[in-house]
Design a protein around this motif. Structure first.
Motif, PDB file in Angstrom:
ATOM      1  N   SER A  25     -41.563  -4.451 -11.346  1.00  0.00           N
ATOM      2  CA  SER A  25     -40.568  -4.115 -10.333  1.00  0.00           C
ATOM      3  C   SER A  25     -41.054  -2.966  -9.476  1.00  0.00           C
ATOM      4  CB  SER A  25     -39.239  -3.731 -10.993  1.00  0.00           C
ATOM      5  OG  SER A  25     -38.754  -4.789 -11.782  1.00  0.00           O
ATOM      6  N   GLN A  26     -40.703  -2.967  -8.175  1.00  0.00           N
ATOM      7  CA  GLN A  26     -41.102  -1.912  -7.253  1.00  0.00           C
ATOM      8  C   GLN A  26     -39.854  -1.357  -6.571  1.00  0.00           C
ATOM      9  OE1 GLN A  26     -44.202  -3.090  -4.586  1.00  0.00           O
ATOM     10  NE2 GLN A  26     -45.127  -4.456  -6.083  1.00  0.00           N
ATOM     11  N   ALA A  27     -39.774  -0.045  -6.443  1.00  0.00           N
ATOM     12  CA  ALA A  27     -38.691   0.677  -5.743  1.00  0.00           C
ATOM     13  C   ALA A  27     -37.325   0.291  -6.278  1.00  0.00           C
ATOM     14  CB  ALA A  27     -38.768   0.418  -4.240  1.00  0.00           C
ATOM     15  N   GLY A  28     -37.290  -0.072  -7.560  1.00  0.00           N
ATOM     16  CA  GLY A  28     -36.015  -0.363  -8.217  1.00  0.00           C
ATOM     17  C   GLY A  28     -35.404  -1.669  -7.802  1.00  0.00           C
ATOM     18  N   GLN A  29     -36.118  -2.530  -7.127  1.00  0.00           N
ATOM     19  CA  GLN A  29     -35.589  -3.809  -6.669  1.00  0.00           C
ATOM     20  C   GLN A  29     -35.486  -4.755  -7.846  1.00  0.00           C
ATOM     21  OE1 GLN A  29     -34.545  -4.374  -3.561  1.00  0.00           O
ATOM     22  NE2 GLN A  29     -35.026  -2.283  -3.063  1.00  0.00           N
ATOM     23  N   GLY A  66     -37.360  -4.329   7.293  1.00  0.00           N
ATOM     24  CA  GLY A  66     -38.155  -3.160   6.930  1.00  0.00           C
ATOM     25  C   GLY A  66     -37.793  -2.597   5.577  1.00  0.00           C
ATOM     26  N   MET A  67     -36.967  -3.326   4.763  1.00  0.00           N
ATOM     27  CA  MET A  67     -36.609  -2.834   3.427  1.00  0.00           C
ATOM     28  C   MET A  67     -37.830  -2.897   2.521  1.00  0.00           C
ATOM     29  SD  MET A  67     -33.467  -1.954   3.486  1.00  0.00           S
ATOM     30  CE  MET A  67     -33.047  -1.959   1.742  1.00  0.00           C
ATOM     31  N   PRO A  68     -37.873  -2.068   1.434  1.00  0.00           N
ATOM     32  CA  PRO A  68     -39.004  -2.112   0.499  1.00  0.00           C
ATOM     33  C   PRO A  68     -39.169  -3.497  -0.082  1.00  0.00           C
ATOM     34  CG  PRO A  68     -37.624  -0.178   0.097  1.00  0.00           C
ATOM     35  CD  PRO A  68     -36.897  -1.036   1.082  1.00  0.00           C
ATOM     36  N   GLN A  69     -40.410  -3.820  -0.352  1.00  0.00           N
ATOM     37  CA  GLN A  69     -40.738  -5.154  -0.850  1.00  0.00           C
ATOM     38  C   GLN A  69     -40.231  -5.326  -2.275  1.00  0.00           C
ATOM     39  OE1 GLN A  69     -44.878  -5.925  -0.965  1.00  0.00           O
ATOM     40  NE2 GLN A  69     -44.676  -7.786  -2.184  1.00  0.00           N
ATOM     41  N   ALA A  70     -39.611  -6.408  -2.523  1.00  0.00           N
ATOM     42  CA  ALA A  70     -39.140  -6.730  -3.867  1.00  0.00           C
ATOM     43  C   ALA A  70     -40.266  -7.368  -4.645  1.00  0.00           C
ATOM     44  CB  ALA A  70     -37.941  -7.677  -3.785  1.00  0.00           C
ATOM     45  N   PRO A  71     -40.113  -7.446  -5.973  1.00  0.00           N
ATOM     46  CA  PRO A  71     -41.164  -8.079  -6.754  1.00  0.00           C
ATOM     47  C   PRO A  71     -41.369  -9.519  -6.331  1.00  0.00           C
ATOM     48  CG  PRO A  71     -39.383  -7.222  -8.166  1.00  0.00           C
ATOM     49  CD  PRO A  71     -39.016  -6.957  -6.759  1.00  0.00           C
ATOM     50  N   THR A  95     -50.597  -7.264  -5.867  1.00  0.00           N
ATOM     51  CA  THR A  95     -49.403  -7.524  -6.655  1.00  0.00           C
ATOM     52  C   THR A  95     -49.602  -6.998  -8.076  1.00  0.00           C
ATOM     53  OG1 THR A  95     -48.971  -9.527  -5.373  1.00  0.00           O
ATOM     54  CG2 THR A  95     -47.828  -9.305  -7.495  1.00  0.00           C
ATOM     55  N   MET A  96     -48.643  -6.198  -8.560  1.00  0.00           N
ATOM     56  CA  MET A  96     -48.751  -5.616  -9.888  1.00  0.00           C
ATOM     57  C   MET A  96     -48.322  -6.644 -10.928  1.00  0.00           C
ATOM     58  SD  MET A  96     -49.951  -2.668  -9.218  1.00  0.00           S
ATOM     59  CE  MET A  96     -49.828  -1.913 -10.833  1.00  0.00           C
ATOM     60  N   LEU A  97     -49.278  -7.131 -11.688  1.00  0.00           N
ATOM     61  CA  LEU A  97     -49.013  -8.144 -12.697  1.00  0.00           C
ATOM     62  C   LEU A  97     -48.837  -7.476 -14.057  1.00  0.00           C
ATOM     63  CD1 LEU A  97     -51.606 -10.925 -11.728  1.00  0.00           C
ATOM     64  CD2 LEU A  97     -49.218 -10.663 -10.983  1.00  0.00           C
ATOM     65  N   GLN A  98     -47.840  -7.970 -14.787  1.00  0.00           N
ATOM     66  CA  GLN A  98     -47.619  -7.512 -16.149  1.00  0.00           C
ATOM     67  C   GLN A  98     -48.341  -8.462 -17.096  1.00  0.00           C
ATOM     68  OE1 GLN A  98     -43.306  -7.688 -15.921  1.00  0.00           O
ATOM     69  NE2 GLN A  98     -43.175  -5.430 -15.933  1.00  0.00           N
ATOM     70  N   LEU A  99     -49.275  -7.912 -17.883  1.00  0.00           N
ATOM     71  CA  LEU A  99     -50.139  -8.733 -18.726  1.00  0.00           C
ATOM     72  C   LEU A  99     -49.805  -8.530 -20.187  1.00  0.00           C
ATOM     73  CD1 LEU A  99     -53.583  -8.015 -17.002  1.00  0.00           C
ATOM     74  CD2 LEU A  99     -51.806  -9.653 -16.338  1.00  0.00           C
ATOM     75  N   GLY A 100     -49.937  -9.588 -20.948  1.00  0.00           N
ATOM     76  CA  GLY A 100     -49.750  -9.511 -22.387  1.00  0.00           C
ATOM     77  C   GLY A 100     -51.015  -9.015 -23.077  1.00  0.00           C
ATOM     78  N   GLU A 101     -51.005  -9.023 -24.392  1.00  0.00           N
ATOM     79  CA  GLU A 101     -52.159  -8.586 -25.163  1.00  0.00           C
ATOM     80  C   GLU A 101     -53.351  -9.520 -24.916  1.00  0.00           C
ATOM     81  OE1 GLU A 101     -52.520  -5.952 -26.932  1.00  0.00           O
ATOM     82  OE2 GLU A 101     -50.449  -5.211 -27.013  1.00  0.00           O
TER      83      GLU A 101
END
Length: 880
Positions: free
Chosen positions: A125-129, A186-191, A212-218
């Motif tokens: 998540s970015q900027a609380g979106q 112009g709002m912050p980008q959502a995930p 893009t910030m990816l969440q990776l597993g083990e």
């Protein structure tokens, strides 16, 4: 074959000499040399392994495994004649000849390559979106450019689109979504996708190629499960590049399971992607193709990574990194050096010309002084060059620029050994002449006149034996042996310590110095002796002994012996002047900041050749670089190097910052070319400096112990104090002049130490010899006489070395000029320090030295021989 006594020994010596020459010639002819990158051009990278996060220690065994993985990478890069070797416990030296772009090489080689494959659990998540805007058609906006699919059989098949299909999303729409536009005001980008269902399962959060910030597993698959990776043209489309990856062992099943889990999500969902992570950086995150079934995955242990922006170069780099697999240990880059091919070629050419001219003129000087014997010694000197070079290539040693200093010192030692022998031979011939004239004056007949007489009468009758050149040369060699041995042993002690304790260029200096010293001994004591012994046995030489140059001690020495100037009467003046010089040298770093080389401080040195039409002064170049925004730009040291080149010394700046320096200079001049690039980390600089100082101190201490054992403790201590004076003088002079104190300068200091020790050892050896024959004179008189008798040898040896160094100074190029200047100063002051520092100190220390004098030791040995003979005579005879 002659049947004369000693003929067998002479023939054996000649055959050994011939064998050595033939072996050296064969090695020099058939084995190519290993040139250091400072001579051949290219890039050298020094890596240091660290303990792994999993507890794996950075041992020599694990470092060797890292070397093997890196070797595979470099071989895949196609660098010809690259070398990798472990240095010490955890250092790796990578040499890439011909590679002139160090940034790219370091990026590939220097990466730890901790390769792993991870499932993508979601998007951070970015900027609380909390929401998630979707692209038209219902697909997610972060559809990857890469795609993982099973290897194609060549058929052009299209995967059915689900939910409208990703092809309906245009590139412009994707960019609008990624930039936070497309009706968002112009709002912050959502995930760009859902977050991970269970945040605790997230092991890493890393950006992909699009940011893009990816969440990776083990980690699901370790890099060592990859068996091969190849870049190839896409066989399915016939255009574009892909990377074919094959797994082995458990990796085949793990890949099928990982892709089977990812295939359960719809196309465009980030969770349908597989992240390939290298050193905590996502190098590729392909999406599983539509034809891969959920919970089935890709069978066969093979996959193909395709990308819309793959080129031949990028695909090959990715394949190299994937196939290289994980290193057992993480590595950090501690040093990098890049030398342009023109600088290396220029250094070789200039050094070769200077060396050839220097040796030629030195040979001419020795020939003028010693005539035929000098000419034969010059031929032996040429053979020394062949032997030293042959030994160098046979042992696989690397010849570097500082290593040339070792050969210069060894050439001087080879000349010194010959001069010592010739001076001793002159003394012996003069002694024979005096004995012969005295016997003739006493009425004795020549030995040749009584050859007709036989029997006991002929044996009892004393004859006047004419002087013999052969006998004088052999006895001169025997009497010079102790001095030659001591000078070479002290040099080998220093070279050995430098090899085992030092590192980098100082260690290379120790290697070449060791090889050169051994070769110089072979040249002087074997090759030259064979030549001279053969010459003095010729009948024409016997009839005209003057052509050998050994029939007299020379006019200068005769004048010195006759006048006997009392140099030691000025010993106090010499010590006072030396003390003042030391004070001035010690004050240098207090007044001027020493110009420490990057080897000892860490940092980066960039040297550029101006190829454009616009001239640029040092001040202008300093202003240009100071205007840049990298850290330390305003304090960068900008100097002129060589013939109009610009040298820039900074801290440990990055490759982009170095590129900015080149671009700014290029704009200011119209064109610049990188000549050399040297990067040394602060830890590496500290280690180089500390190890060099330890090796230097240990060498001095061990030399002092050896000289104290061979001579007297007062001689050893005075020699070390003389060396310290010479070192402080040269270092202080370089600080006053603002010259760089770097690895090349350190090699020069070591050479100066070698020459100074040689001078002092020769003088003290003569003091011991004179003292053993004279128990009446005071030590001051004996020391003064020894200095006078060895002064011609000192002058001849010094002049020979000065000739070589003069040519190196004026023809050796900028890289060797500072070395030659330090050597010239140190060599000259070394002679002065021996006469006016070492010998006066030895005279002063004699009041505390209780070691038995040489003439006392001589008497003791004589009494022991008499006692031993008496004991043998008493025990001789039959026992009844």
């Amino acid at each position: 074959m002659s049947s004369q006594t000693g003929a067998g020994v002479r023939w054996t010596r000649a055959l050994i000499a011939l064998l050595v020459i033939l072996v050296a010639f064969g090695a020099a002819w058939f084995i190519p040399p290993r040139l250091g990158l400072d001579l051949s051009g290219g890039t050298q990278i020094v890596l240091e392994t660290q303990d792994g996060a999993d507890g794996t220690e950075a041992t020599s065994e694990n470092t060797d495994k890292v070397v093997e993985v890196l070797r595979q990478r470099i071989d895949r890069l196609g660098v010809a004649e690259s070398t990798l070797s472990r240095s010490g416990e955890n250092r790796i030296i990578v040499e890439l000849p011909g590679v002139q772009d160090p940034a790219e090489a370091a990026e590939i080689v220097g990466q730890t390559a901790q390769l792993s494959f991870h499932p993508v659990l979601g998007v951070a998540s970015q900027a609380g979106q909390g929401g998630m805007p979707q692209a038209p058609g219902g697909d997610f906006a972060n559809a990857p450019a890469d795609e993982a699919r099973a290897p194609s059989d060549g058929a052009d098949e299209e995967a059915p689109a689900e939910g409208g299909g990703t092809p309906e999303v245009t590139q412009e729409q994707m960019e609008e979504l990624l930039n936070g536009q497309g009706g968002q005001g112009g709002m912050p980008q959502a995930p760009a996708g859902p977050s991970a269902e269970n945040p605790e399962d997230v092991a890493l959060t890393l950006p992909d190629q699009d940011g893009t910030m990816l969440q990776l597993g083990e980690t699901f698959i370790q890099g060592d499960s990859v068996s091969s990776a190849d870049a190839a043209l896409d066989s399915a489309t016939g255009a574009g590049w892909v990377v074919n990856v094959s797994f082995r062992g458990e990796g085949r099943d793990q890949w099928q399971e990982l892709t089977g889990q990812a295939a359960c999500y719809q196309e465009g969902d980030p969770r349908r992607r597989v992240a390939i992570v290298l050193d905590d950086q996502i190098i590729s995150a392909p999406q599983v193709t539509a034809e891969t079934a959920c919970e089935v995955g890709m069978a066969g242990g093979q996959t193909t990574i395709s990308g819309q922006d793959f080129t031949s170069e990028s695909a090959n780099e990715l394949a190299v990194l994937i196939e290289g697999g994980s290193l057992p240990l993480p590595v950090t880059e501690v040093q990098r050096q890049t030398v342009g091919p023109t600088l290396g070629a220029a250094a070789i050419e200039a050094s070769a010309i200077a060396a050839v001219l220097g040796i030629a003129f030195t040979a001419l000087y020795i020939t003028l002084v010693y005539r035929l014997a000098g000419f034969l010694a010059s031929v032996a000197l040429g053979v020394y060059t062949l032997i030293a070079y042959g030994a160098l290539v046979a042992l696989g040693a690397t010849l570097t620029l500082p290593g040339l200093a070792g050969f210069v010192l060894a050439i001087g030692m080879a000349i010194d050994a010959n001069v010592l022998i010739f001076e001793r031979a002159r003394e012996e011939y003069q002694r024979q002449q005096k004995t012969y004239k005295a016997n003739k004056s006493a009425g004795m007949k020549d030995a040749a006149e009584g050859q007709a007489e036989t029997g006991a009468l002929a044996r009892r009758r004393r004859r006047a034996v004419p002087p013999s050149l052969e006998k004088a040369f052999v006895q001169g060699t025997q009497k010079a042996w102790s001095a030659v041995l001591d000078t070479n042993v002290t040099t080998l002690l220093a070279a050995g310590l430098l090899f085992f304790f030092a590192s980098g260029t100082v260690q290379g200096f120790g290697v070449t110095l060791s090889i050169g010293t051994i070769a110089s001994m072979i040249s002087a004591l074997l090759i030259a002796r064979v030549f001279v012994e053969w010459a003095v046995r010729r009948s024409v030489v016997k009839k005209h002994p003057a052509i050998t140059g050994l029939n007299g001690v020379g006019r200068v020495r005769s004048w010195l012996v006759e006048k006997n100037p009392q140099l030691m009467d000025f010993r106090r003046v010499g010590l006072i002047v030396a003390a003042l010089v030391v004070v001035a040298a010690i004050a240098a770093p207090m007044v001027r900041t020493p110009n420490w080389g990057v080897e000892f401080t860490g940092g980066r040195v960039l040297e550029y050749e101006i190829t454009g039409e616009q001239d640029l002064s040092v001040d202008e170049a300093r202003d240009v670089i100071g205007a840049l925004d990298f850290p330390g730009a305003d304090t960068a040291v900008v100097q002129e190097s060589g013939d109009g080149d610009i040298s820039v010394r900074t801290g440990n700046i990055s490759d982009p910052d170095a590129a900015a320096v080149a671009e700014s200079l290029d704009e200011a001049t119209g064109g610049v070319e990188l000549v050399s690039d040297e990067l040394i980390g602060p830890s590496m600089g500290d280690e180089l400096r500390n190890r060099a100082l330890i090796a230097l101190g240990a060498a001095l201490a061990l030399q002092m112990v050896y000289l104290a054992w061979r001579f007297r403790w007062s001689f050893g201590l005075s020699t070390m104090l003389s060396l310290a004076f010479n070192m402080v003088l040269v270092i202080g002079l370089f600080i006053w002049l603002g010259k760089p104190i770097d690895g090349v300068f350190l090699a020069a200091i070591l050479s100066v130490i070698g020459f100074t020790v040689n001078d002092t050892v020769v003088v003290f050896d003569r003091v011991r010899d004179e003292w053993a024959r004279d128990d009446k004179s005071s030590f001051k008189e004996i020391a003064n006489r020894a200095v006078i008798n060895t002064l011609p040898r000192t002058v001849n040896t010094t002049v020979g070395a000065l000739i070589i160094l003069s040519f190196l100074t004026f023809l050796g190029g900028a890289s060797l000029q500072d070395f030659s200047i330090a050597m010239l100063v140190g060599l000259t002051t070394g002679v002065v320090s021996t006469v006016f520092v070492a010998v006066p100190l030895a005279i002063w220390l004699q009041r505390w030295d209780r070691t038995a004098a040489p003439h006392v030791l001589k008497e003791r040995k004589a009494k022991q021989k008499v006692a031993a003979k008496a004991a043998r005579d008493a025990d001789d005879g039959a026992v009844v």
